[in-house]
Enzyme design. Structure first.
Site, PDB file in Angstrom:
ATOM      1  NE  ARG A  78      -3.380   2.545   2.547  1.00  0.00           N
ATOM      2  CZ  ARG A  78      -3.471   3.410   3.551  1.00  0.00           C
ATOM      3  NH1 ARG A  78      -2.938   3.132   4.729  1.00  0.00           N
ATOM      4  NH2 ARG A  78      -4.114   4.540   3.398  1.00  0.00           N
ATOM      5  CG  HIS A 122      -1.549   9.006   3.252  1.00  0.00           C
ATOM      6  ND1 HIS A 122      -1.615   7.639   3.524  1.00  0.00           N
ATOM      7  CD2 HIS A 122      -1.219   9.581   4.430  1.00  0.00           C
ATOM      8  CE1 HIS A 122      -1.326   7.424   4.804  1.00  0.00           C
ATOM      9  NE2 HIS A 122      -1.067   8.596   5.384  1.00  0.00           N
ATOM     10  CD  GLU A 167      -5.270   7.298   9.617  1.00  0.00           C
ATOM     11  OE1 GLU A 167      -4.777   8.369  10.043  1.00  0.00           O
ATOM     12  OE2 GLU A 167      -4.910   6.184  10.030  1.00  0.00           O
ATOM     13  CG  ASN A 293      -5.563   3.092   8.409  1.00  0.00           C
ATOM     14  OD1 ASN A 293      -5.669   2.087   7.711  1.00  0.00           O
ATOM     15  ND2 ASN A 293      -5.182   4.259   7.928  1.00  0.00           N
ATOM     16  CE1 TYR A 295      -0.314   3.050  13.562  1.00  0.00           C
ATOM     17  CE2 TYR A 295      -2.296   3.958  12.586  1.00  0.00           C
ATOM     18  CZ  TYR A 295      -0.998   3.516  12.458  1.00  0.00           C
ATOM     19  OH  TYR A 295      -0.379   3.515  11.237  1.00  0.00           O
ATOM     20  CD  GLU A 354      -1.897   3.995   8.028  1.00  0.00           C
ATOM     21  OE1 GLU A 354      -1.619   4.440   9.164  1.00  0.00           O
ATOM     22  OE2 GLU A 354      -2.129   4.727   7.048  1.00  0.00           O
TER      23      GLU A 354
HETATM   24  C1  BGC Z   1      -1.366   7.749   9.153  1.00  0.00           C
HETATM   25  C2  BGC Z   1       0.088   7.564   8.820  1.00  0.00           C
HETATM   26  C3  BGC Z   1       0.904   7.798  10.072  1.00  0.00           C
HETATM   27  C4  BGC Z   1       0.531   6.734  11.080  1.00  0.00           C
HETATM   28  C5  BGC Z   1       1.281   6.857  12.390  1.00  0.00           C
HETATM   29  C6  BGC Z   1      -1.790   7.173  10.483  1.00  0.00           C
HETATM   30  O1  BGC Z   1      -2.591   8.097  11.160  1.00  0.00           O
HETATM   31  O2  BGC Z   1      -2.172   7.294   8.097  1.00  0.00           O
HETATM   32  O3  BGC Z   1       0.428   8.468   7.805  1.00  0.00           O
HETATM   33  O4  BGC Z   1       2.263   7.805   9.825  1.00  0.00           O
HETATM   34  O5  BGC Z   1      -0.835   6.815  11.379  1.00  0.00           O
HETATM   35  O6  BGC Z   1       0.968   8.059  13.007  1.00  0.00           O
HETATM   36  C1  BGC Z   2      -4.033   8.536  17.876  1.00  0.00           C
HETATM   37  C2  BGC Z   2      -3.880   7.512  16.768  1.00  0.00           C
HETATM   38  C3  BGC Z   2      -3.886   8.221  15.418  1.00  0.00           C
HETATM   39  C4  BGC Z   2      -2.830   9.296  15.380  1.00  0.00           C
HETATM   40  C5  BGC Z   2      -2.821  10.029  14.071  1.00  0.00           C
HETATM   41  C6  BGC Z   2      -3.013   9.623  17.735  1.00  0.00           C
HETATM   42  O1  BGC Z   2      -3.195  10.590  18.687  1.00  0.00           O
HETATM   43  O2  BGC Z   2      -3.877   7.933  19.123  1.00  0.00           O
HETATM   44  O3  BGC Z   2      -4.950   6.584  16.821  1.00  0.00           O
HETATM   45  O4  BGC Z   2      -3.640   7.289  14.396  1.00  0.00           O
HETATM   46  O5  BGC Z   2      -3.056  10.205  16.447  1.00  0.00           O
HETATM   47  O6  BGC Z   2      -1.517  10.452  13.735  1.00  0.00           O
END
Ligand code: BGC
Ligand code: BGC
Length: 446
Positions: A78, A122, A167, A293, A295, A354
């Protein structure tokens, strides 16, 4: 308990990057300036004044990077296409050299047996469009559809599946509401017309893609929202946050309507941005796949001061990444279960587009990343066993790269990049991911 080796047969293994974060070569071959060139040049905007002017120099080193992907055994890669390379002012004159770069990239990927999965936007909007109002201007959505047609006329014969936007939540909130990302506007909730225009752009582009027989995905940043307590106040705050972070960007596409935004004080027509017929344009071109995505989860409490209708609170019981983000693998399972419950039949197959973490450069071998990936993939296997339809996993990221407002300080790569010499060195997590892919294929078939 199922684990990562139980992921389904044919599960797609991938890695992700984005144009401004890796390409560099910002002035080459006719590329126009983007909002990130402008923003990163502004004193104080990015940590240590870092810019993406060189980044990983991937524009010149892509053959070496594709060799790394091939050795890793990836099924898919990707990446994103830089709109200002293709259309230096966002609309009008096409820059042949920009298209030619992505042409070479796609052919090189296919030659290495890797399926390209491009994202059309992006965050690197052409500066000329920003000067005309950026995503606050409805015309930007129509320019995006034109850009989509130009790119897919060139690459659509070789690339079957396209992600429209990355996003829109993060771009809207960081870029237009809080101003910590480009274009650096601080409009708070009045930023939300930018969200609507991105969704409209998605819908118009989806129609362009379907007309060409291509598949359409949208990659959303999604988070399970945890109320801080069982109090009705915390529950209401969590619901307001869920509407803003998750539902605002997913309900219109999957259900054809906006969630209730009244708790945010936002009018139903999003300050006049939503015109009659817009939700049909967004919803009718069916999404072929949802990109998730993930995290971390978000814990939300009732507000303690006037202003926002919620407070974001920490998750102290979880370990944290080098970036300070909580590590909660089960959040991925919770999120996928929740999506199934909320959207039911309207939910298309999912690809994790992601997931990953930053690890401090001095931590070698990068065991925290291996733990992060292993535990999230185990949680994903559980989610699938519980009924989620997830087809693939693209880890963020292949390479250490330009982490937006953090510059080069957060390292998310499976491959270390020395930004002085551009030397690439695979990390322990790279070797681990490669072995996992081999073991999974041996067990389930590729
Ligand atoms: C974004 C990426 C970024 C990653 C880590 C996502 O929000 O799509 O561009 O590098 O998270 O922050
Ligand atoms: C959030 C992540 C998000 C990022 C974007 C952070 O503060 O915890 O979920 O992807 O911001 O760069």
């Amino acid at each position: 308990m199922p684990n990562r080796l139980d992921l389904p047969a044919g599960f797609r293994w991938g890695a992700a990057t984005a144009a401004y974060q890796i390409e560099g070569a910002v002035d080459e071959d006719g590329r126009g300036p983007s909002v990130w060139d402008t923003f990163s040049a502004r004193p104080g905007a990015v940590r240590d004044g870092h810019t993406g002017a060189i980044a990983c120099d991937h524009y010149h080193r892509y053959p070496e990077d594709i060799a790394l992907m091939r050795d890793l055994g990836l099924d898919g890669y990707r990446f994103s296409i830089a709109w200002p390379r293709v259309l230096p002012t966002g609309a009008g004159k096409v820059n042949e050299a920009g298209l030619a770069f992505y042409d070479r990239l796609v052919d090189a990927l296919l030659g290495a047996g890797i399926t390209p999965l491009p994202t059309l936007f992006h965050w690197d909007l052409p500066q000329a469009l920003e000067d005309a109002g950026g995503w606050l201007n409805r015309d930007t959505a129509h320019h995006f559809a034109d850009y989509t047609a130009i790119v897919t006329d060139r690459l659509g014969d070789r690339v079957p599946t396209w992600i429209t936007l990355n996003e829109p939540f993060v771009h809207t909130v960081f870029g237009y509401a809080l101003g910590t990302h480009a274009p650096g506007r601080t409009l708070m909730f009045e930023a939300l017309p930018a969200a609507h225009h991105q969704l409209l752009a998605h819908g118009l582009a989806a129609t362009v893609l379907h007309e060409r027989g291509l598949e359409v995905m949208l990659s959303n940043n999604l988070t399970p929202v945890w109320p801080a307590s069982s109090s009705p106040e915390d529950a209401a705050a969590a619901e307001a946050y869920d509407a803003l972070h998750n539902r605002l960007f997913t309900d219109p596409v999957l259900l054809g309507r906006y969630p209730d935004l009244s708790a945010l004080g936002v009018p139903d027509d999003i300050y006049g941005a939503v015109h009659p017929g817009d939700l049909d344009l967004i919803h009718t071109p069916r999404l072929d796949g949802l990109g998730v995505n993930y995290y971390n989860p978000t814990r939300i409490a009732a507000p303690t001061s006037p202003g926002l209708p919620f407070d974001l609170v920490d998750i102290p019981e979880a370990p944290h990444t080098a970036f300070g983000w909580p590590v909660v693998p089960d959040g991925l399972r919770q999120l996928l279960a929740h999506l199934g419950k909320v959207y039911g039949e309207a939910l298309p197959p999912i690809t994790i587009t992601e997931n990953g973490c930053s690890v401090d450069e001095s931590t070698t071998p990068d065991h925290p990343r291996i733990d992060f990936l292993a535990t999230h993939l185990d949680a994903l296997a559980e989610a699938i066993a519980e009924g989620a339809d997830v087809r693939g996993y693209y880890t963020w990221s292949l390479l250490d790269n330009y982490e937006w407002a953090e510059g080069y300080h957060q390292r998310f790569g499976l491959v270390h990049v020395d930004f002085e010499t551009q030397r690439r060195t695979p990390k322990a997590s790279y070797a681990w991911y490669r072995e996992l892919i081999v073991a999974h294929r041996a067990r389930r078939g590729g």
